[in-house]
Design a protein around this motif. Structure first.
Motif, PDB file in Angstrom:
ATOM      1  N   ILE A   1       0.840  -1.207   0.000  1.00 18.42           N
ATOM      2  CA  ILE A   1       0.000   0.000   0.000  1.00 18.42           C
ATOM      3  C   ILE A   1       0.871   1.251   0.000  1.00 18.42           C
ATOM      4  N   GLN A   2       1.902   1.265   0.828  1.00 15.89           N
ATOM      5  CA  GLN A   2       2.799   2.423   0.888  1.00 15.89           C
ATOM      6  C   GLN A   2       3.538   2.605  -0.433  1.00 15.89           C
ATOM      7  N   ALA A   3       3.936   1.501  -1.057  1.00 12.31           N
ATOM      8  CA  ALA A   3       4.597   1.595  -2.355  1.00 12.31           C
ATOM      9  C   ALA A   3       3.654   2.164  -3.407  1.00 12.31           C
ATOM     10  N   GLY A   4       2.356   1.846  -3.298  1.00  9.25           N
ATOM     11  CA  GLY A   4       1.382   2.407  -4.233  1.00  9.25           C
ATOM     12  C   GLY A   4       1.252   3.907  -4.084  1.00  9.25           C
ATOM     13  N   VAL A   5       1.292   4.392  -2.844  1.00  7.68           N
ATOM     14  CA  VAL A   5       1.243   5.837  -2.608  1.00  7.68           C
ATOM     15  C   VAL A   5       2.481   6.508  -3.199  1.00  7.68           C
ATOM     16  N   LEU A   6       3.643   5.888  -3.021  1.00  9.05           N
ATOM     17  CA  LEU A   6       4.856   6.460  -3.587  1.00  9.05           C
ATOM     18  C   LEU A   6       4.788   6.485  -5.112  1.00  9.05           C
ATOM     19  N   GLN A   7       4.208   5.448  -5.697  1.00 10.59           N
ATOM     20  CA  GLN A   7       4.021   5.421  -7.145  1.00 10.59           C
ATOM     21  C   GLN A   7       3.129   6.576  -7.597  1.00 10.59           C
ATOM     22  N   LEU A   8       2.092   6.859  -6.821  1.00  6.94           N
ATOM     23  CA  LEU A   8       1.194   7.971  -7.131  1.00  6.94           C
ATOM     24  C   LEU A   8       1.936   9.299  -7.091  1.00  6.94           C
TER      25      LEU A   8
ATOM     26  N   ASP B   1       3.111  14.009 -14.379  1.00  4.47           N
ATOM     27  CA  ASP B   1       2.019  14.689 -15.066  1.00  4.47           C
ATOM     28  C   ASP B   1       2.162  16.197 -15.033  1.00  4.47           C
ATOM     29  N   GLU B   2       2.725  16.717 -13.954  1.00  5.16           N
ATOM     30  CA  GLU B   2       2.785  18.161 -13.785  1.00  5.16           C
ATOM     31  C   GLU B   2       4.140  18.767 -14.118  1.00  5.16           C
ATOM     32  N   GLY B   3       5.077  17.960 -14.570  1.00  5.23           N
ATOM     33  CA  GLY B   3       6.388  18.499 -14.913  1.00  5.23           C
ATOM     34  C   GLY B   3       7.163  18.960 -13.702  1.00  5.23           C
ATOM     35  N   LEU B   4       6.910  18.359 -12.550  1.00  3.77           N
ATOM     36  CA  LEU B   4       7.618  18.706 -11.325  1.00  3.77           C
ATOM     37  C   LEU B   4       8.840  17.807 -11.201  1.00  3.77           C
ATOM     38  N   LEU B   5      10.017  18.387 -11.253  1.00  2.00           N
ATOM     39  CA  LEU B   5      11.242  17.598 -11.219  1.00  2.00           C
ATOM     40  C   LEU B   5      11.512  17.070  -9.817  1.00  2.00           C
ATOM     41  N   LEU B   6      11.738  15.768  -9.712  1.00  2.00           N
ATOM     42  CA  LEU B   6      12.114  15.139  -8.451  1.00  2.00           C
ATOM     43  C   LEU B   6      13.615  14.906  -8.482  1.00  2.00           C
ATOM     44  N   LEU B   7      14.354  15.867  -7.931  1.00  2.00           N
ATOM     45  CA  LEU B   7      15.806  15.792  -7.984  1.00  2.00           C
ATOM     46  C   LEU B   7      16.408  15.370  -6.658  1.00  2.00           C
ATOM     47  N   ASP B   8      15.887  15.904  -5.545  1.00  2.00           N
ATOM     48  CA  ASP B   8      16.447  15.574  -4.240  1.00  2.00           C
ATOM     49  C   ASP B   8      15.317  15.219  -3.283  1.00  2.00           C
ATOM     50  N   LEU B   9      15.668  14.932  -2.038  1.00  2.00           N
ATOM     51  CA  LEU B   9      14.670  14.458  -1.082  1.00  2.00           C
ATOM     52  C   LEU B   9      13.633  15.515  -0.743  1.00  2.00           C
ATOM     53  N   LYS B  10      14.017  16.777  -0.743  1.00  2.00           N
ATOM     54  CA  LYS B  10      13.026  17.803  -0.410  1.00  2.00           C
ATOM     55  C   LYS B  10      11.979  17.920  -1.512  1.00  2.00           C
ATOM     56  N   ASP B  11      12.347  17.612  -2.746  1.00  2.00           N
ATOM     57  CA  ASP B  11      11.354  17.572  -3.826  1.00  2.00           C
ATOM     58  C   ASP B  11      10.352  16.453  -3.592  1.00  2.00           C
ATOM     59  N   LEU B  12      10.859  15.281  -3.246  1.00  2.00           N
ATOM     60  CA  LEU B  12       9.968  14.145  -3.004  1.00  2.00           C
ATOM     61  C   LEU B  12       9.050  14.413  -1.822  1.00  2.00           C
ATOM     62  N   LYS B  13       9.587  15.002  -0.760  1.00  2.00           N
ATOM     63  CA  LYS B  13       8.762  15.270   0.413  1.00  2.00           C
ATOM     64  C   LYS B  13       7.710  16.338   0.118  1.00  2.00           C
ATOM     65  N   ALA B  14       8.043  17.291  -0.755  1.00  2.00           N
ATOM     66  CA  ALA B  14       7.077  18.335  -1.094  1.00  2.00           C
ATOM     67  C   ALA B  14       5.880  17.758  -1.841  1.00  2.00           C
ATOM     68  N   VAL B  15       6.132  16.899  -2.824  1.00  2.00           N
ATOM     69  CA  VAL B  15       5.033  16.299  -3.575  1.00  2.00           C
ATOM     70  C   VAL B  15       4.272  15.317  -2.698  1.00  2.00           C
ATOM     71  N   LEU B  16       4.971  14.609  -1.825  1.00  2.00           N
ATOM     72  CA  LEU B  16       4.306  13.688  -0.898  1.00  2.00           C
ATOM     73  C   LEU B  16       3.368  14.458   0.026  1.00  2.00           C
ATOM     74  N   GLN B  17       3.810  15.604   0.513  1.00  2.00           N
ATOM     75  CA  GLN B  17       2.958  16.419   1.390  1.00  2.00           C
ATOM     76  C   GLN B  17       1.747  16.957   0.634  1.00  2.00           C
ATOM     77  N   PHE B  18       1.960  17.341  -0.621  1.00  2.00           N
ATOM     78  CA  PHE B  18       0.825  17.806  -1.429  1.00  2.00           C
ATOM     79  C   PHE B  18      -0.200  16.698  -1.602  1.00  2.00           C
ATOM     80  N   ALA B  19       0.271  15.471  -1.849  1.00  2.00           N
ATOM     81  CA  ALA B  19      -0.647  14.348  -1.986  1.00  2.00           C
ATOM     82  C   ALA B  19      -1.419  14.111  -0.701  1.00  2.00           C
ATOM     83  N   ALA B  20      -0.762  14.276   0.444  1.00  2.00           N
ATOM     84  CA  ALA B  20      -1.448  14.099   1.725  1.00  2.00           C
ATOM     85  C   ALA B  20      -2.492  15.188   1.947  1.00  2.00           C
TER      86      ALA B  20
END
Length: 515
Positions: free
Chosen positions: A131-138, A145-164
């Protein structure tokens, strides 16, 4: 094609035992108790391969392999040894060396981007459930889809927070995004970050081809990764090796059998690599060892006993150097028997007995012959290397780094506009001199403030400030809002979704690297 000359490794009686360069990609194993000479055997092999024009990569766990960069020196002890072996003094010279360090302190930084790591490998590395892997896939899908570059960990955490924050809207299309799953991913990322992962994820990203180089004399460059500090950060150590092996396997073309490999990897203290390692790392190493031979890559493991290596990996290691083992306990005695049984027996002696009798620098050696068959194990002495045994000084390290042609490419970190700057209002603030800050173009400071209205009204709002390096697919996303993308998600064709997955590695490379 003329075969490369055999490489003398050890002396048995009056003859040398040779490693055939063409079979160095059949992998190998160096084992023995602490203080029996494994590190010198590793250094000699690396030195011989470099002289033959083969690039080398070594994970330096104890910090004493860097001496290969400097010439050795004559000494009474060395003269006594060569006299006993009946061989000549070595040619004292250092090998061309490139120093690497994930933390960027004692070598060029080793970096990759979150996008290039990908959701599958990252979720396994973080030990997420399905289930957690599915959320990460999302999260990765949203970024695509939005052209948001995932370059470092703060990028990943930002999109993860937006999803939450917008779990309800996402659930209508992609399924439930539970706060528990998001929290579990965030905690796993914190654990990785606490071990120094912010140094590993970012730009400029390591180009695997920079590990495969030769100097003006045709000698292969010896790449040395400082791994002593990494051993205290097991997840980061696993992440760096996992990505490195994956890049090597996925990017090198098939070469077939050649006169010598492109590069040979040495993993010192391999038992530390496999002990408590994430299963994904072990699986990746097994896959690489089985399949990477045809891509011109050899892998050698250096450890205490063959029992430290998984059986699936051990079965693929054709070249063996076994130093002494001390059988003080029943468990030690079993390890000695296992070590003896992994080599082709010699009727002239009992390998089980000899392993306990070997002195420092002495070893049982079984190398592949021209037909790829393991030779009968021979008892011999490892030849002395021509480079320095022991670490280099701080001054020598500084000089090597300053003279490296890769310094301008990797030493300065780049933090360009990416997902964090697009989604974080504080990143869009003006600078002290009143000029627009990073990510402030096009009113990015208002982006999050207004997006809630977009989610309620369904307005399409373009994403401003898209990087000029972004792909055409991402540029088209400038005219779409996050809500627009989510709302149309159900109508997207299955082919488009599959296509995004297929090209993720390519896009991650093109977007996440500066060439």
């Amino acid at each position: 094609m003329t075969p490369a000359a055999p490489l003398p490794i050890a002396r048995s009686g009056e003859r040398d035992l040779h490693l055939l360069p063409a079979l160095a990609n059949r992998h190998g194993l160096i084992t023995g108790a602490t203080g029996t000479g494994k590190t010198v055997s590793l250094q000699l092999l690396a030195e011989r391969l470099s002289s033959a024009g083969v690039s080398v990569f070594m994970a330096d766990v104890k910090g004493d392999l860097t001496g290969i960069a400097q010439p050795g020196s004559d000494s009474p002890r060395l003269r006594e040894r060569v006299a006993r072996l009946g061989c000549d003094l070595p040619d004292f010279r250092g090998m061309p060396v490139c120093l690497w360090d994930v933390y960027g302190e004692r070598g060029h930084p080793v970096r990759t981007t979150v996008s290039d790591m990908g959701p599958l490998l990252l979720s396994r590395l973080l030990e997420l459930n399905e289930i957690q892997a599915g959320v990460l896939q999302l999260v990765f899908r949203l970024a695509d889809d939005e052209g948001l570059l995932l370059l470092d960990l703060k990028d990943l955490k930002a999109v993860l927070q937006f999803a939450a924050d917008h779990a309800r809207e996402l659930a209508a299309i992609h399924g439930n995004v539970s706060s528990a799953s998001v929290g579990a991913i965030q905690r796993a990322l914190l654990t990785l970050e606490a071990q120094g992962a912010e140094h590993f994820f970012g730009e400029p990203m390591l180009d695997i081809r920079d590990l495969i180089r030769t100097d003006a004399q045709g000698r292969g460059v010896v790449n040395i990764l400082a791994a002593d500090r990494l051993l205290g950060a097991p997840r980061l150590y696993a992440a760096s090796l996992l990505w490195l092996l994956s890049e090597l396997y996925e990017n090198l073309p098939e070469r077939g059998d050649r006169d010598k490999p492109l590069i040979v990897f040495f993993f010192d203290e391999a038992h530390l690599l496999f002990n408590d390692a994430p299963r994904v790392l072990v699986e990746r190493i097994e896959q690489v060892v089985r399949l990477i031979r045809s891509k011109g890559v050899g892998v050698f493991f250096v450890s205490q006993t063959p029992a430290d290596i998984p059986d699936a990996v051990l079965a693929q290691l054709g070249n063996r150097i076994q130093h002494a083992l001390r059988a003080f306990t029943p468990r030690d005695q079993k390890a000695v028997r296992v070590a003896a049984e992994t080599m082709r027996p010699n009727p002239r002696f009992d390998a089980v007995e000899v392993i306990g009798e070997l002195g420092v620098g002495e070893a049982l050696v079984s190398l592949l012959d021209a037909q790829g068959r393991p030779s009968m194990v021979e008892r011999g002495f490892i030849l002395p290397p021509g480079s320095r045994i022991g670490p280099i000084t701080d001054e020598e390290r500084t000089r090597i780094l300053s003279e490296s042609p890769l310094a301008d490419r990797y030493d300065t970190a780049v933090d360009r506009e990416s997902a964090f700057e697009r989604l974080n209002p504080s990143a869009a603030a003006s600078t002290d001199d009143g000029s627009p800050g990073r990510g402030a173009r096009g009113g990015l400071g208002e982006f999050l403030g207004e997006i809630a209205g977009d989610l309620g009204s369904g307005r399409n709002r373009g994403l401003p400030g898209q990087s000029s390096r972004t792909s055409g697919r991402h540029r088209s996303a400038q005219s779409e809002s996050l809500l627009g993308t989510i709302a149309r998600g159900a109508a997207r064709s299955i082919g488009s979704a599959i296509g995004r997955e297929i090209v993720r590695g390519v896009l991650g490379t093109l977007i996440g690297r500066r060439r």
